[in-house]
Structure formats: structure tokens, C-alpha cells
Write an enzyme that holds these catalytic residues in place. Structure first.
Site, PDB file in Angstrom:
ATOM      1  N   LYS A 244      -3.303  -8.868 -59.803  1.00 12.09           N
ATOM      2  CA  LYS A 244      -3.172  -8.822 -61.264  1.00 12.09           C
ATOM      3  C   LYS A 244      -3.334  -7.400 -61.804  1.00 12.09           C
ATOM      4  O   LYS A 244      -2.537  -6.941 -62.617  1.00 12.09           O
ATOM      5  CB  LYS A 244      -4.228  -9.738 -61.884  1.00 12.09           C
ATOM      6  N   THR A 245      -4.383  -6.704 -61.349  1.00 12.61           N
ATOM      7  CA  THR A 245      -4.656  -5.356 -61.849  1.00 12.61           C
ATOM      8  C   THR A 245      -3.507  -4.418 -61.501  1.00 12.61           C
ATOM      9  O   THR A 245      -3.108  -3.580 -62.314  1.00 12.61           O
ATOM     10  CB  THR A 245      -5.976  -4.821 -61.269  1.00 12.61           C
TER      11      THR A 245
ATOM     12  N   ASP B 135      -5.452  -8.155 -70.879  1.00 15.35           N
ATOM     13  CA  ASP B 135      -5.943  -8.636 -69.585  1.00 15.35           C
ATOM     14  C   ASP B 135      -6.923  -9.791 -69.817  1.00 15.35           C
ATOM     15  O   ASP B 135      -7.524  -9.908 -70.881  1.00 15.35           O
ATOM     16  CB  ASP B 135      -6.651  -7.488 -68.860  1.00 15.35           C
ATOM     17  N   GLU B 136      -7.084 -10.647 -68.811  1.00 14.16           N
ATOM     18  CA  GLU B 136      -8.030 -11.774 -68.880  1.00 14.16           C
ATOM     19  C   GLU B 136      -7.835 -12.592 -70.162  1.00 14.16           C
ATOM     20  O   GLU B 136      -8.791 -12.939 -70.859  1.00 14.16           O
ATOM     21  CB  GLU B 136      -9.482 -11.258 -68.805  1.00 14.16           C
TER      22      GLU B 136
ATOM     23  N   GLN C  91      -9.403 -19.683 -64.043  1.00 18.01           N
ATOM     24  CA  GLN C  91     -10.624 -18.880 -64.036  1.00 18.01           C
ATOM     25  C   GLN C  91     -11.205 -18.718 -65.446  1.00 18.01           C
ATOM     26  O   GLN C  91     -11.909 -17.751 -65.729  1.00 18.01           O
ATOM     27  CB  GLN C  91     -10.356 -17.513 -63.408  1.00 18.01           C
TER      28      GLN C  91
ATOM     29  N   ARG D 205     -14.039 -15.803 -54.455  1.00 15.42           N
ATOM     30  CA  ARG D 205     -14.642 -14.467 -54.270  1.00 15.42           C
ATOM     31  C   ARG D 205     -14.674 -14.111 -52.786  1.00 15.42           C
ATOM     32  O   ARG D 205     -14.834 -12.948 -52.425  1.00 15.42           O
ATOM     33  CB  ARG D 205     -16.083 -14.411 -54.803  1.00 15.42           C
TER      34      ARG D 205
END
Length: 756
Positions: free
Chosen positions: A36-37, A228-229, A259, A614
Site C-alpha cells: 500500500k505505502t 491513506d488509511e 483492518q 502482522r
């Protein structure tokens, strides 16, 4: 510097499309570990390569750390000079940047203070004390939570006062005075020329809605908006993004509905789920390849999250090796669980302690884990501990800098007036505060001219007040003449702060003095960084804004020592570790006992999805048969979520890391049950350490029904809410809402209930 083709060559097909389709609205659904980043970073770099000026791009992130890292990566892809002028930061930092030049339109000065949580709590405590309210009922954290929730929903004090649902909720918690506290709280902030974090968003929205010329200028300036997010945005942030993107609607939001775990902070999953309804022509890009984890971990997480009803359909996949299956470890109790985790980490220490993370649902679970790690000399860190900027000596130093630029900042004044001591005590300051409220002025106004407000103090005290006020007035004048570092150095020297700290020769005193020196180093670095970006003059106000907008995820793990990381699952979002332990997989813990409604249970399931994803190589889950909670030993049953994960991705452990004293118990359990049942049916086996020592009840499930009033010797009186057969353990269970202890789920065979 890279060419456009270099960018595209490093992306898979879907990522490439998401980067190059820059016009109009776009929704990028980014599964865990899907890059994503990288996509967000490359999309900005691609816009710059296409000739879009950096000043036309706004990118909103959820941590300052993420914004800094993205800016640095973009600078390496294009050039540092191109990236310099990007408007990139958290919602709060960008809103602060937009607000300061226009603050006078809203009744503030451009040097308004930003109150952190401790400042906010202090204001609330003062209001409640003045009103004679019970501090045990009106806890500052609870009151602030109600006020913050209202602000995030766009509800003003006046609207709160007539809001039927909110008032009903307050009555249920016996918080009848919240509407008037909210009103007074806002009045105090405005009188202090201060905003809290929520105000930064609310006031920016007010600015854009009230002043069309300002809104149009900002909309024309920023032609491309990236968020973002997006799954973590609240209602106010949704409205801000919508306004900022108009009329071009070149808006790109990136996130993962799977998430979305911050509803307690006001996050609204409907923002991402409803994006395509908000923008009917929006392009949808699904990033489904996970680059982080093995196939077993990814597939296990998929099988879990697919049980949720409200989601954007996607199937994340991994092309890495199959990897180890997830392990599921049953334990006798929470202490044994902690020892088991510590023992496994000790056995695998050759990987390096930084490879390990222990995740838990609540902070309280860390205590027993920390104890067992210490016994085995395993170094660890608690992620999200006390921030550097939250240490007392740092807040004292910052208090001087805050009052120097905003002389109406009463909270800063109260913090620093007694340090170093100057003969102005609490009693005097209480009188100052009372007079300031009566005369509708700030504390410093009263101190400048105590006689004008009839302040009842002696001549000597009045002189001290005037002297201190004159000193602050002088600092205020100098704050505009010096850059941030030289001003801060002068203030900390002339105020006596550095001298007072240097006189304490204890180790704690030396540490405090070094911390304040480190603050000066941080200010110098900030000034130098701005200079490298072409900004010749950096006032102290800019540094104060930067510090006040630190988020709880911006703490750098700066020490170089290898350590195991302990944290809540909420704090773990965005991080990754080769080996992850998820402890406390029990009903009423994970999912939380407060997750009642289907939407709440779905969020808890998303939280477990975040925890599992994670892990890069190994994921170990565990639960305990008994757990010490709220001062008592309680029976625990395995989490329902364990049944949501496809069993083919599990390996059931045989207590290999538990103490020898439990081997006979584990062997008995493991040798007499089929594989999956062995782990999940522990609660059927009587234990010598059981709270009731294996005592059986002669009551079956038909003896109780919802609505029955019952008495329990530990939890007291309560009402039965549910009687059912647990599908995982095949045990009869009873759920009771106790009058004083909350809702508990008990094994019917061990409940020992009487009719009340």
C-alpha cells in the site's frame, strides 16, 4: 532519480494501474502486506513526473512518521527539491497549516495553542471541581471521551443539549452534566486561545463552510487529494475530504476495510464501504497480493475475515513459501501461558529478539508476560509507552515556550508558574483563576494588574505576580525576533529551568537535565531541517505545532538493543514481525466482553485479522483455561474466533513449553481427544487448580432462562441474558449481566448459582 518506467517496472499490474490512473475518484483497497505505502508513494511521484507541481498535491496520513517516510521515499524517486513543497501530513497537522493564516476569521490568533490530552483533562478537572461534581463519577477521561465523540460526529454543545440519544446514554452512566461541561470546556479553550485535537478538524471544516473565498482558494491550490488509511476516518474527516476534493474530485483513498479497528476513536467503516456510492464513477483497484507473510498465515487470515458480512470482497494471496501452520497452544492459566511464550522465545532467541512480538487485547495482560520475560532475562519494550514529549520536565520546558507565544494559554501558565519556585503558590493561583473567570480575561491579565480585578493578595505577592507577568510579556516580544532554537535556549536559561535542573545531582535529576538538553537538540534539528527545505526563518510556533501533533504511533524505537516487542493489537497496526504471539484468545477477552452487537463482533474479528497478518513467518495463538482478572480467578473458554479459522491452517501444540508440573495434565488431555478438539475442549477437564476444585453443579441448562435473577458468590447479583451450548467446546454455558461486575460467561457445570 528514476524515470517513469523505473517506477512501473517495480509494480505488479494492479499496482501499476492504481498508480497511473490519476484523474477522478479512485478507491484502492489494499490487503494486508500488499504494498500500500509503495503504491501511494509512487502515485505521488508519478504525478510529479507528469508535471503536476508539488504544491498542488495534498496527501493525508494517520501518523507524522508515515508522512515523513513517504516524503523521503518520494524525494529519492524524483528529487528532494520536488518533494519539498508537497503538502503531506496527518489530518491534524495539515488542518493546523490551513488554520493558522486564517485563525482570526474564527476568533483566534494565528499563535493559538494546541492542547494535548493532559491539558484537556486539566481543564475538565477544573470545571468539575468548580461545579462540585463527584470526581469518581465524572472522571476526566470519560468526560473527554463523550466530548470527543460529539465533536467527531459534528455535534456542538447546543446540539448535544437536545440530543435525545446522547442524553439517554449519559443518564445511563449518571453523567447528567456532560452538556454543560462541554459548553464550559469549549468556552475555556476559546478564552485561552487554544484548540484541542478535535477542534483542529472541526474548526477547519467551519472555516471552509463559512468562508467560500477561503474554501475556493484552498480547493484551487490542491488539485489532487490522497488519503491513506481511509477506513480509519471519522465523520468530520469524511466531510473535510469531500470539501477539499471539490470540484475536480481528483481524490484517491487507500485503505482496507478488513483492518478498520478504531471505532472507539470515532472511525466509521461506512466511509470506505460507501465510497463508490459517494462517487458513482470511482475506479476500484484491489491490491490482493501479500508480500509480507507465508501462504499459511495469509490463508488462515482470509478464512477468518471471510466470516464478516460487511466487507468489500477480496481474496488476499501470497506467492511466498507455504510456511509453518499457525500454532494453537492451550494453557492451564495466564501465568503458565506467559511462561510458555517466554520459553518459546528463549528457545528461538538465535533469531534475534527484534524478531518477536507479543500481542494482547488489553494492556493489563502485559504484566504477567513481563514478569516471565524478566525471569528468563529476555529484554523487551512496551510499544506505546511514555512519550519523550510527555515527560514532566519536557512538558515544563514546553510550557514556557507555549505561554511565550500565546499569553492566554492558562494551562501552560499553571504548569510553569511554580517551576522554578518564585513564591507564587497554589492558593494565589486559585484566586487568580477565580478572578479571571469573573472578569472574562486570562490569568496573565489578572497577574499584570491584580488591583484592577480586586485580587485579594498582599503587596509582596502582587509584586511577584507583576514581575512574572512582565517577564512573560518580554518573552512574547522576543518570540518574533529570534528563530526557534535561539529563542528556546534563551527562555530555558533566563527562566531558571536549566539552573534548577542542574542543581539536582541525583541520577534522576541528571536524566531530566539531559532530557531538556535533548529537547534543545530536537529544536535545532527542526530548524536545520527547515533550512535544508529552503525555509530561512522558523519561529518557535512551528516547532510547538509539530510537537503537539505527535501521535501515539510516532514514537521511534530508537534504542539499538535487541528487544521483544510487547503491545496491544491496536498499537500493532502497520507493523510486522517474523514471529508473532497472540495471547489470551478467550471469550470475553478476545472478543471483548463489551462486543455485544454484530457490528462490534465484526470489528473484534477484524482486530484478530490485523494481529495474524502482522506475522511474516510464524504465528502462535494461545488461550488459558483460567485467568486472573479484576482481582479474581475466572474460568475462560476458547474464543469463538478460533472456530472461524479453517482448521487446515492449524497445528495443535502439546504443552511442549509448559512446566513439568503440568505434563501429566497435558498428556491426559492430549492423548484422549482428537486433534482440534484436544485444544479447544480443555474446559471439560477438571483441574486440581480449578477455582472450585472440580466441583460439579447438578443444574443443567434447562434450569435457567433469560431474565432469571441469580446470585454468584464472587460476582454478586445478576440477570441471565443467555443460556447456550458452546459449539467449540460442547459445554453448556450461561451468560449473566451482573449488577456491578459487567457481563460474564460461565461454565454452567462450575457456575455454582443460586436464585436471587
Amino acid at each position: 532519480m528514476h524515470s517513469v518506467m523505473d517506477f512501473l517496472d517495480q509494480l505488479n499490474e494492479v499496482q501499476r494501474e492504481a498508480v497511473t490512473c490519476t484523474e477522478g475518484p479512485s478507491l484502492i483497497v489494499a490487503g494486508a502486506g500488499s504494498g500500500k505505502t509503495r503504491v501511494l508513494t509512487y502515485r505521488v511521484a508519478y504525478l510529479l513526473q507528469q508535471g503536476v507541481p508539488a504544491g498542488r498535491i495534498m496527501a493525508l496520513t494517520f501518523t507524522n512518521k508515515a508522512a515523513r517516510e513517504m516524503k523521503e521515499r518520494i524525494g529519492r524517486l524524483v528529487s528532494a527539491s520536488d518533494a519539498r513543497y508537497l503538502c503531506m501530513g496527518t489530518f491534524h497537522s495539515v488542518c493546523t497549516r490551513l488554520l493558522r493564516p486564517e485563525a482570526d476569521k474564527l476568533g483566534y490568533t494565528r499563535d493559538f495553542s494546541i492542547y494535548d490530552t493532559s491539558d484537556m483533562k486539566s481543564v475538565i478537572k477544573t470545571i468539575c471541581k468548580e461545579r462540585g461534581l463527584d470526581e469518581k463519577t465524572y472522571k476526566s477521561a470519560a468526560v473527554l471521551n463523550r466530548i470527543s465523540m460529539a465533536k467527531n460526529a459534528g455535534i456542538t454543545p447546543a446540539q448535544y443539549a437536545v440530543h435525545t440519544q446522547l442524553l439517554r446514554e449519559d443518564r445511563e452512566q449518571r453523567l447528567y452534566e456532560i452538556p454543560s461541561i462541554y459548553e464550559q470546556y469549549q468556552a475555556r479553550l476559546r478564552a485561552a486561545n487554544a484548540m484541542d485535537f478535535d477542534d483542529l478538524l472541526v474548526q477547519t471544516l467551519l472555516l471552509l463552510n463559512t468562508f467560500p473565498e477561503v474554501r475556493e482558494r484552498i480547493q484551487q491550490q490542491f488539485r489532487y487529494i490522497l488519503v491513506d488509511e481511509y477506513q480509519d476516518t471519522n465523520y468530520i474527516q469524511f466531510l473535510l475530504v469531500k470539501l477539499l476534493a471539490e470540484p475536480q474530485n481528483n481524490i484517491c483513498v487507500v485503505g482496507d476495510d478488513a483492518q478498520s479497528i478504531y471505532s472507539f476513536r470515532g472511525a466509521d467503516i461506512r466511509n470506505i464501504l460507501g465510497f463508490r456510492r459517494q462517487y458513482p464513477g470511482a475506479r476500484l483497484f484491489k491490491l490482493e497480493r501479500n508480500y509480507r507473510s507465508t501462504r499459511n498465515i495469509v490463508n488462515a487470515a482470509n478464512s477468518l475475515i471471510h466470516k464478516n458480512v460487511n466487507q468489500i470482497e477480496k481474496t488476499v494471496f501470497s506467492e511466498k513459501e507455504e510456511g509453518q501452520p499457525l500454532s494453537l497452544q492451550p494453557y492451564m492459566d495466564d501465568r503458565t501461558e506467559a511462561l510458555g511464550v517466554a520459553t518459546q522465545i528463549h528457545k528461538m532467541r538465535h533469531k534475534g529478539y527484534n524478531s518477536f512480538s507479543v500481542l494482547y487485547r488489553t494492556n493489563a495482560q502485559s504484566r504477567v508476560i513481563e514478569g516471565e520475560l524478566r525471569k528468563l532475562n529476555i529484554p523487551y519494550r512496551i510499544y506505546g509507552g511514555t512519550s519523550f514529549y510527555q515527560r514532566k520536565e519536557i512538558k515544563d520546558a514546553l510550557g514556557y515556550l507555549r505561554i511565550a507565544v500565546n499569553m492566554r494559554d492558562n494551562e501552560a501558565l499553571l504548569r510553569i508558574v511554580g517551576f522554578p519556585g518564585r513564591g507564587i503558590g497554589d492558593t494565589t493561583m486559585k484566586k487568580v483563576a477565580t478572578n479571571a473567570i469573573e472578569h472574562h480575561c486570562c490569568y496573565l491579565d489578572v497577574m499584570r494588574s491584580p488591583e484592577d480585578t480586586g485580587l485579594e493578595v498582599g503587596t509582596a505577592v502582587a509584586k511577584k505576580l507583576k514581575t512574572f507577568a512582565a517577564y512573560i510579556d518580554g518573552l512574547n516580544r522576543q518570540s518574533e525576533e529570534m528563530d526557534a532554537f535561539h529563542f528556546a535556549e534563551m527562555v530555558l536559561r533566563t527562566s531558571g529551568v536549566m539552573t534548577a535542573l542542574s542543581m539536582d545531582k541525583s541520577q534522576e535529576g541528571i536524566d531530566r537535565a539531559q532530557n531538556v538538553q535533548e529537547l534543545l537538540n530536537a529544536i535545532q534539528e527542526f530548524v536545520d531541517q527547515r533550512a535544508s527545505e529552503g525555509i530561512d526563518y522558523t519561529p518557535i510556533t512551528d516547532f510547538l505545532s509539530e510537537v503537539s501533533l505527535q501521535t501515539d504511533q510516532d514514537e521511534n524505537l530508537t534504542d539499538t538493543m535487541e528487544r521483544v516487542t510487547l503491545m496491544t493489537v491496536h498499537a500493532a497496526k502497520g507493523l510486522e514481525f517474523p514471529v508473532v504471539f497472540i495471547v489470551g484468545m478467550e471469550e470475553n477477552l478476545f472478543p471483548s466482553q463489551f462486543a455485544i452487537r454484530p457490528a462490534e463482533v465484526e470489528e473484534e474479528r477484524r482486530l484478530l485479522y490485523v494481529a495474524i497478518t502482522r506475522a511474516m513467518e510464524q504465528c502462535h495463538l494461545s488461550f488459558a483455561r483460567q485467568r486472573f482478572r479484576n482481582g479474581t480467578v475466572t474460568f475462560a473458554s476458547p474464543s469463538r474466533f478460533l472456530n472461524d479459522i479453517d482448521k487446515q491452517y492449524f497445528a495443535i501444540n502439546r504443552f511442549s513449553s509448559t512446566p513439568a508440573t503440568h505434563n501429566s495434565f497435558s498428556a491426559h488431555v492430549m492423548n484422549n481427544m482428537p486433534a482440534m478438539q484436544r485444544a479447544l475442549n480443555l474446559t471439560k477437564v477438571p483441574s486440581s487448580t480449578s477455582l472450585h476444585k472440580g466441583a460439579e453443579s447438578d443444574l443443567d441448562s434447562s434450569a435457567w432462562k433469560p431474565g432469571d435473577r441469580v446470585s454468584h458468590r464472587v460476582f454478586g447479583i445478576g440477570t441471565v441474558t443467555r443460556v447456550y451450548r458452546d459449539e467449540i467446546t460442547e459445554n453448556d454455558k450461561i451468560e449473566i449481566k451482573f449488577d456491578t461486575q459487567g457481563t460474564k460467561t460461565l461454565l454452567l457445570s462450575h457456575a455454582k448459582l443460586d436464585r436471587a
